[in-house]
Design a protein around this motif. Structure first.
Motif, PDB file in Angstrom:
ATOM      1  N   MET A 294      33.999  42.806  49.312  1.00 58.69           N
ATOM      2  CA  MET A 294      34.861  43.886  48.622  1.00 58.69           C
ATOM      3  C   MET A 294      36.034  43.533  48.011  1.00 58.69           C
ATOM      4  O   MET A 294      36.670  42.740  48.553  1.00 58.69           O
ATOM      5  CB  MET A 294      34.910  44.942  49.839  1.00 58.69           C
ATOM      6  CG  MET A 294      33.894  45.540  50.463  1.00 58.69           C
ATOM      7  SD  MET A 294      34.195  46.821  51.318  1.00 58.69           S
ATOM      8  CE  MET A 294      32.814  47.718  51.606  1.00 58.69           C
ATOM      9  N   ARG A 295      36.327  43.996  46.730  1.00 62.77           N
ATOM     10  CA  ARG A 295      37.405  43.589  46.064  1.00 62.77           C
ATOM     11  C   ARG A 295      38.467  44.500  46.197  1.00 62.77           C
ATOM     12  O   ARG A 295      38.304  46.024  45.979  1.00 62.77           O
ATOM     13  CB  ARG A 295      37.114  43.505  44.406  1.00 62.77           C
ATOM     14  CG  ARG A 295      38.282  42.811  43.634  1.00 62.77           C
ATOM     15  CD  ARG A 295      37.803  42.714  42.500  1.00 62.77           C
ATOM     16  NE  ARG A 295      36.954  41.318  42.443  1.00 62.77           N
ATOM     17  CZ  ARG A 295      37.226  40.119  42.667  1.00 62.77           C
ATOM     18  NH1 ARG A 295      38.694  39.862  42.393  1.00 62.77           N
ATOM     19  NH2 ARG A 295      36.733  39.074  42.478  1.00 62.77           N
ATOM     20  N   ILE A 296      39.550  44.334  46.509  1.00 63.41           N
ATOM     21  CA  ILE A 296      40.926  45.092  46.557  1.00 63.41           C
ATOM     22  C   ILE A 296      41.907  44.963  45.472  1.00 63.41           C
ATOM     23  O   ILE A 296      42.250  43.726  45.446  1.00 63.41           O
ATOM     24  CB  ILE A 296      41.521  44.932  48.024  1.00 63.41           C
ATOM     25  CG1 ILE A 296      40.519  45.444  48.950  1.00 63.41           C
ATOM     26  CG2 ILE A 296      42.684  45.736  48.223  1.00 63.41           C
ATOM     27  CD1 ILE A 296      40.935  45.354  50.462  1.00 63.41           C
ATOM     28  N   LEU A 297      42.591  45.828  44.852  1.00 60.64           N
ATOM     29  CA  LEU A 297      43.597  45.540  44.182  1.00 60.64           C
ATOM     30  C   LEU A 297      44.916  46.040  44.626  1.00 60.64           C
ATOM     31  O   LEU A 297      45.113  47.011  45.047  1.00 60.64           O
ATOM     32  CB  LEU A 297      43.600  46.383  42.877  1.00 60.64           C
ATOM     33  CG  LEU A 297      44.610  46.424  41.841  1.00 60.64           C
ATOM     34  CD1 LEU A 297      44.779  45.041  41.084  1.00 60.64           C
ATOM     35  CD2 LEU A 297      44.468  47.253  40.433  1.00 60.64           C
ATOM     36  N   VAL A 298      45.888  45.129  44.569  1.00 61.91           N
ATOM     37  CA  VAL A 298      47.238  45.176  45.088  1.00 61.91           C
ATOM     38  C   VAL A 298      48.235  45.341  43.916  1.00 61.91           C
ATOM     39  O   VAL A 298      48.461  44.286  43.303  1.00 61.91           O
ATOM     40  CB  VAL A 298      47.654  44.053  46.210  1.00 61.91           C
ATOM     41  CG1 VAL A 298      49.123  44.128  46.630  1.00 61.91           C
ATOM     42  CG2 VAL A 298      46.809  43.931  47.249  1.00 61.91           C
ATOM     43  N   VAL A 299      48.812  46.440  43.776  1.00 61.41           N
ATOM     44  CA  VAL A 299      49.830  46.555  42.718  1.00 61.41           C
ATOM     45  C   VAL A 299      51.164  46.463  43.371  1.00 61.41           C
ATOM     46  O   VAL A 299      51.444  47.639  43.837  1.00 61.41           O
ATOM     47  CB  VAL A 299      49.568  47.829  41.904  1.00 61.41           C
ATOM     48  CG1 VAL A 299      50.333  47.934  40.685  1.00 61.41           C
ATOM     49  CG2 VAL A 299      48.322  47.731  41.533  1.00 61.41           C
ATOM     50  N   GLU A 300      52.025  45.657  43.240  1.00 64.09           N
ATOM     51  CA  GLU A 300      53.390  45.491  43.977  1.00 64.09           C
ATOM     52  C   GLU A 300      54.216  44.394  43.158  1.00 64.09           C
ATOM     53  O   GLU A 300      53.882  43.209  43.072  1.00 64.09           O
ATOM     54  CB  GLU A 300      53.076  45.089  45.498  1.00 64.09           C
ATOM     55  CG  GLU A 300      54.310  44.492  46.153  1.00 64.09           C
ATOM     56  CD  GLU A 300      55.445  45.479  46.602  1.00 64.09           C
ATOM     57  OE1 GLU A 300      56.410  45.623  45.903  1.00 64.09           O
ATOM     58  OE2 GLU A 300      54.635  46.566  47.234  1.00 64.09           O
ATOM     59  N   ASP A 301      55.424  45.008  42.810  1.00 65.22           N
ATOM     60  CA  ASP A 301      56.369  44.118  42.066  1.00 65.22           C
ATOM     61  C   ASP A 301      57.105  43.111  42.938  1.00 65.22           C
ATOM     62  O   ASP A 301      57.558  42.140  42.466  1.00 65.22           O
ATOM     63  CB  ASP A 301      57.185  45.016  41.209  1.00 65.22           C
ATOM     64  CG  ASP A 301      58.117  45.708  42.301  1.00 65.22           C
ATOM     65  OD1 ASP A 301      57.689  46.460  43.112  1.00 65.22           O
ATOM     66  OD2 ASP A 301      59.382  45.863  41.661  1.00 65.22           O
TER      67      ASP A 301
ATOM     68  N   GLU B 215      39.502  49.259  34.299  1.00 64.42           N
ATOM     69  CA  GLU B 215      38.380  48.385  33.769  1.00 64.42           C
ATOM     70  C   GLU B 215      37.766  47.541  34.742  1.00 64.42           C
ATOM     71  O   GLU B 215      36.371  47.176  34.504  1.00 64.42           O
ATOM     72  CB  GLU B 215      39.191  46.958  32.897  1.00 64.42           C
ATOM     73  CG  GLU B 215      39.821  47.639  31.675  1.00 64.42           C
ATOM     74  CD  GLU B 215      40.695  46.586  30.952  1.00 64.42           C
ATOM     75  OE1 GLU B 215      40.618  45.585  31.391  1.00 64.42           O
ATOM     76  OE2 GLU B 215      41.088  46.707  29.684  1.00 64.42           O
ATOM     77  N   ARG B 216      37.933  47.424  36.055  1.00 62.74           N
ATOM     78  CA  ARG B 216      37.393  46.764  36.997  1.00 62.74           C
ATOM     79  C   ARG B 216      36.902  47.418  38.242  1.00 62.74           C
ATOM     80  O   ARG B 216      37.808  48.298  38.641  1.00 62.74           O
ATOM     81  CB  ARG B 216      38.150  45.424  37.685  1.00 62.74           C
ATOM     82  CG  ARG B 216      38.550  44.315  36.461  1.00 62.74           C
ATOM     83  CD  ARG B 216      39.296  43.103  36.951  1.00 62.74           C
ATOM     84  NE  ARG B 216      38.702  42.504  37.854  1.00 62.74           N
ATOM     85  CZ  ARG B 216      37.686  41.573  37.862  1.00 62.74           C
ATOM     86  NH1 ARG B 216      37.289  41.218  36.638  1.00 62.74           N
ATOM     87  NH2 ARG B 216      37.324  40.836  38.731  1.00 62.74           N
ATOM     88  N   PRO B 217      35.755  47.150  38.900  1.00 59.52           N
ATOM     89  CA  PRO B 217      35.474  48.027  40.064  1.00 59.52           C
ATOM     90  C   PRO B 217      36.058  47.211  41.263  1.00 59.52           C
ATOM     91  O   PRO B 217      36.128  46.274  41.665  1.00 59.52           O
ATOM     92  CB  PRO B 217      34.057  47.688  40.069  1.00 59.52           C
ATOM     93  CG  PRO B 217      33.808  46.403  39.742  1.00 59.52           C
ATOM     94  CD  PRO B 217      34.738  46.393  38.392  1.00 59.52           C
ATOM     95  N   TYR B 218      36.898  48.307  42.169  1.00 56.87           N
ATOM     96  CA  TYR B 218      37.468  47.949  43.125  1.00 56.87           C
ATOM     97  C   TYR B 218      37.245  49.060  44.346  1.00 56.87           C
ATOM     98  O   TYR B 218      36.774  50.207  44.140  1.00 56.87           O
ATOM     99  CB  TYR B 218      39.104  48.237  42.992  1.00 56.87           C
ATOM    100  CG  TYR B 218      39.483  46.848  42.107  1.00 56.87           C
ATOM    101  CD1 TYR B 218      39.941  45.572  42.669  1.00 56.87           C
ATOM    102  CD2 TYR B 218      40.111  47.215  40.867  1.00 56.87           C
ATOM    103  CE1 TYR B 218      40.237  44.730  41.708  1.00 56.87           C
ATOM    104  CE2 TYR B 218      40.715  46.241  39.860  1.00 56.87           C
ATOM    105  CZ  TYR B 218      40.651  45.149  40.345  1.00 56.87           C
ATOM    106  OH  TYR B 218      41.156  44.007  39.762  1.00 56.87           O
ATOM    107  N   GLU B 219      37.345  48.613  45.486  1.00 54.16           N
ATOM    108  CA  GLU B 219      36.906  49.505  46.764  1.00 54.16           C
ATOM    109  C   GLU B 219      38.018  50.324  47.211  1.00 54.16           C
ATOM    110  O   GLU B 219      37.840  51.182  47.667  1.00 54.16           O
ATOM    111  CB  GLU B 219      36.156  48.631  47.640  1.00 54.16           C
ATOM    112  CG  GLU B 219      34.693  48.418  47.744  1.00 54.16           C
ATOM    113  CD  GLU B 219      34.257  47.415  46.623  1.00 54.16           C
ATOM    114  OE1 GLU B 219      33.482  47.818  45.794  1.00 54.16           O
ATOM    115  OE2 GLU B 219      35.140  46.576  46.126  1.00 54.16           O
ATOM    116  N   VAL B 220      39.259  49.561  47.091  1.00 50.18           N
ATOM    117  CA  VAL B 220      40.450  50.030  47.463  1.00 50.18           C
ATOM    118  C   VAL B 220      41.552  49.595  46.451  1.00 50.18           C
ATOM    119  O   VAL B 220      41.539  48.365  45.912  1.00 50.18           O
ATOM    120  CB  VAL B 220      40.718  49.927  48.959  1.00 50.18           C
ATOM    121  CG1 VAL B 220      42.217  50.235  49.289  1.00 50.18           C
ATOM    122  CG2 VAL B 220      39.942  50.389  50.001  1.00 50.18           C
TER     123      VAL B 220
END
Length: 224
Positions: free
Chosen positions: A1-8, A42-47
């Motif tokens: 499963m792929r997760i995206l973390v958006v954190e500066d 643009e990309r599929p993420y689960e979370v």
């Protein structure tokens, strides 16, 4: 499963990424709201784990835009804003959960698992193909009821096969879904990992499930 973390905050981002990867998740990172929104669309993420205070575009506006584009990916809002009004604003904007800083990684991981369980319940949690089955929440894998131990990358690769059975997956498709979005698909690392996975999944089985489509890629199917 792929997760995206958006954190500066790069130390925080690295801490989260490392911890999630140790739990066998695939993780992409973005350090500002614009990049995070682009990847999430643009990309599929689960979370998506989304910080509120971000450069270029704040997390709340990223979240609102995701929902406006009908993206239903579960979002965990991560922020130092901890007033009731802030929490309500985040949830009303489409966040599925809310975690304030500072936080314990164990709690973040538990909240991620809860979002994944909720999502998997909607889709049917366990994935099955022939006598092979996987649990996308616990990342456990069985072949003929015998549990198989996989590395994080092997598991991610197998899950992609399991979600696309009887479909030829090219090396470019595999690179896009299983490896980092900057990955060079012309290396032979995909073939190496498919061979690793094949040894663990097919070696002691009567029927082989992972097959090579010469010159194209690979396919998960039962032998003819």
């Amino acid at each position: 499963m792929r997760i995206l973390v958006v954190e500066d905050e790069k130390k925080v981002s690295s801490f989260i990424k490392r911890g999630l990867e140790e739990e066998k998740y695939e993780v992409d990172t973005a350090f500002d709201g614009e990049e995070g929104l682009k990847l999430a669309v643009e990309r599929p993420y689960e979370v998506v784990i989304l910080d509120w205070m971000l450069p270029k575009q704040d997390g709340l506006s990223v979240l609102k835009e995701l929902r406006a584009q009908k993206k239903s990916t579960p979002v965990l809002m991560l922020t130092a804003k901890d007033t009731v009004e802030d929490i309500v604003a985040g949830l009303d904007s489409g966040s599925d959960d809310y975690l304030t800083k500072p936080f314990a990684f164990a709690e973040l991981l538990a909240r991620v698992r809860a979002l994944l369980r909720r999502s998997e319940m909607d889709r049917g949690a366990e994935l099955r193909f022939a006598d092979l089955r996987i649990d996308p929440v616990t990342h456990k894998v069985w072949r003929n009821d015998k549990e198989i131990d996989l590395t994080a990358k092997e598991y991610a690769l197998l899950e992609y096969f399991m979600r696309n059975p009887n479909q030829v997956l090219t090396r470019t498709m595999i690179a896009d879904h299983v490896w980092d979005y900057t990955f060079d698909s012309f290396t032979n690392i995909i073939d190496v990992y498919v061979n690793y996975l094949r040894k663990k999944i097919d070696r002691d089985a009567d029927k082989k499930l992972i097959h090579t489509v010469r010159g194209v890629g690979y396919i998960l199917k039962e032998e003819d």
